[in-house]
Motif scaffolding. Structure first.
Motif, PDB file in Angstrom:
ATOM      1  N   SER A   1      63.046  52.459 108.540  1.00 35.45           N
ATOM      2  CA  SER A   1      63.824  52.032 109.713  1.00 35.45           C
ATOM      3  C   SER A   1      64.824  50.980 109.274  1.00 35.45           C
ATOM      4  O   SER A   1      64.661  50.331 108.229  1.00 35.45           O
ATOM      5  CB  SER A   1      62.902  51.464 110.807  1.00 35.45           C
ATOM      6  N   LEU A   2      65.869  50.813 110.090  1.00 36.15           N
ATOM      7  CA  LEU A   2      66.868  49.777 109.806  1.00 36.15           C
ATOM      8  C   LEU A   2      66.375  48.477 110.425  1.00 36.15           C
ATOM      9  O   LEU A   2      66.687  48.150 111.573  1.00 36.15           O
ATOM     10  CB  LEU A   2      68.229  50.186 110.375  1.00 36.15           C
ATOM     11  N   THR A   3      65.595  47.735 109.668  1.00 30.76           N
ATOM     12  CA  THR A   3      64.908  46.545 110.146  1.00 30.76           C
ATOM     13  C   THR A   3      65.134  45.401 109.172  1.00 30.76           C
ATOM     14  O   THR A   3      64.993  45.585 107.959  1.00 30.76           O
ATOM     15  CB  THR A   3      63.382  46.826 110.259  1.00 30.76           C
ATOM     16  N   PRO A   4      65.495  44.215 109.646  1.00 32.98           N
ATOM     17  CA  PRO A   4      65.648  43.074 108.735  1.00 32.98           C
ATOM     18  C   PRO A   4      64.386  42.861 107.896  1.00 32.98           C
ATOM     19  O   PRO A   4      63.267  42.904 108.403  1.00 32.98           O
ATOM     20  CB  PRO A   4      65.872  41.894 109.686  1.00 32.98           C
ATOM     21  N   GLY A   5      64.598  42.687 106.602  1.00 33.94           N
ATOM     22  CA  GLY A   5      63.485  42.487 105.698  1.00 33.94           C
ATOM     23  C   GLY A   5      63.088  43.717 104.922  1.00 33.94           C
ATOM     24  O   GLY A   5      62.406  43.611 103.898  1.00 33.94           O
ATOM     25  N   LYS A   6      63.468  44.911 105.394  1.00 29.41           N
ATOM     26  CA  LYS A   6      63.179  46.131 104.650  1.00 29.41           C
ATOM     27  C   LYS A   6      64.286  46.399 103.635  1.00 29.41           C
ATOM     28  O   LYS A   6      65.371  45.823 103.697  1.00 29.41           O
ATOM     29  CB  LYS A   6      63.024  47.327 105.593  1.00 29.41           C
ATOM     30  N   ARG A   7      63.997  47.286 102.714  1.00 22.97           N
ATOM     31  CA  ARG A   7      64.983  47.664 101.724  1.00 22.97           C
ATOM     32  C   ARG A   7      66.047  48.553 102.366  1.00 22.97           C
ATOM     33  O   ARG A   7      65.793  49.252 103.347  1.00 22.97           O
ATOM     34  CB  ARG A   7      64.319  48.415 100.563  1.00 22.97           C
TER      35      ARG A   7
END
Length: 336
Positions: free
Chosen positions: A256-262
């Motif tokens: 998912s497009l989530t802050p903290g993910k790659r």
């Protein structure tokens, strides 16, 4: 796979016949730039072979990989044929031995075509203490409803490959039954030399198969086809994104497009002949777009496809070598 918009692949690597084969597989995955899970296996022991020596060498090599020899984007799993292909006791012994590595194990289960398929296998695995969050079952088309629920309660993962399952006689894809039971479900390709790579075709096949099943059941009951399709394009894309990440235990990393993910990101061209005009973006991607409409692919923040072409400068040479090697193998086969 990256050309088709896949940013993470699980390589069910039954070709790891030796530690050297495994090292080559890892080298290839790393060089390709994709995020990967390599499912390492132990090879069949030849007649008269020393099983303890062969398996011991493979296990030692796997432990060395886990000790720090893996590239950053590559994780290690293991894979086995499993109890639906072998007598139960030795199959369980194999699973227990590999469980010592502390990494997930993937096995094939529950397909109609398996000659040694065992009734209520998931319940048997649970009784043996092997039905855990570190187990992935593949295909798994014909388990009992309560077994999917049991597997869900233990955190078991399921991977379905819809097109191959329907072509080869495995049975109706278990995606929706398993997901309804609460299992972590991912979608994959199997035998891509036969059905091709990429997930969009698999999602379309799975969606059509499930809608067909629902429609036939409704017509048979005299209700008629549902006015609103109960399976949506959005839900299918979830199976390929966040659900796929959960199905590999990577949902804290990607999916998912989530802050903290790659940064694993696709950009799909919306003004091409197959995608314009866009009214529903989920439908445009799932039902209209092709791999050629995937304009840009980023894996771990690195652009791997741009302008509709792979960015690796040596890609043409790699494909030329692949073609030449395929022709060599075909000629060797003709000569016997």
């Amino acid at each position: 796979q990256m050309a088709a918009g896949v940013t993470t692949v699980m390589d069910w690597s039954r070709e790891t016949a030796s530690p050297e084969h495994c090292d080559a597989a890892i080298e290839g995955l790393d060089a390709g730039g994709i995020r990967a899970v390599l499912a390492y296996t132990t090879p069949p022991v030849p007649q008269g072979g020393n099983a303890a020596e062969i398996n011991g060498r493979m296990m030692a090599h796997a432990r060395a990989l886990l000790g720090g020899r893996l590239p950053a984007r590559v994780a290690l799993w293991t894979c086995l044929q499993g109890p639906d292909f072998l007598p139960l006791d030795p199959a369980l012994a194999d699973m227990r031995r590999l469980a010592e590595l502390g990494v997930p194990i993937a096995i094939h289960t529950g397909a109609a075509i398996y000659a040694n398929r065992k009734p209520r296998l998931l319940a048997q695995l649970d009784a043996a203490g092997l039905l855990t969050e570190r187990l992935q079952i593949v295909h798994s088309n014909h388990h009992e409803a309560d077994e999917y629920a049991l597997a869900a309660s233990k955190g078991v993962m399921l991977c379905s490959t819809p097109e191959v399952e329907m072509r080869m006689g495995h049975g109706h894809p278990a995606i929706f039954r398993a997901a309804a039971a609460g299992m972590r479900v991912s979608v994959g390709t199997d035998i891509p030399s036969m059905v091709g790579g990429g997930l969009l075709p698999q999602l379309r096949v799975a969606m059509a198969a499930e809608l067909h099943r629902i429609n036939v059941e409704a017509i048979g009951a005299g209700r008629g086809v549902p006015a609103t399709p109960p399976v949506t394009a959005k839900r299918m894309l979830e199976f390929a994104t966040i659900e796929g990440a959960r199905g590999l235990g990577l949902d804290r990393v990607t999916g998912s497009l989530t802050p903290g993910k790659r940064a694993d990101i696709l950009l799909v061209r919306a003004n091409a002949p197959l995608t314009a005009p866009v009214s529903d973006p989920y439908g445009a991607v799932l039902l209209q777009a092709s791999a050629g409409d995937i304009e840009t692919v980023l894996v771990d923040g690195v652009v791997r496809k741009q302008g509709g072409a792979l960015t690796a400068p040596d890609a043409p040479q790699v494909f030329a070598r692949l073609q030449a090697r395929a022709e060599e193998m075909a000629e060797a086969a003709r000569r016997g």
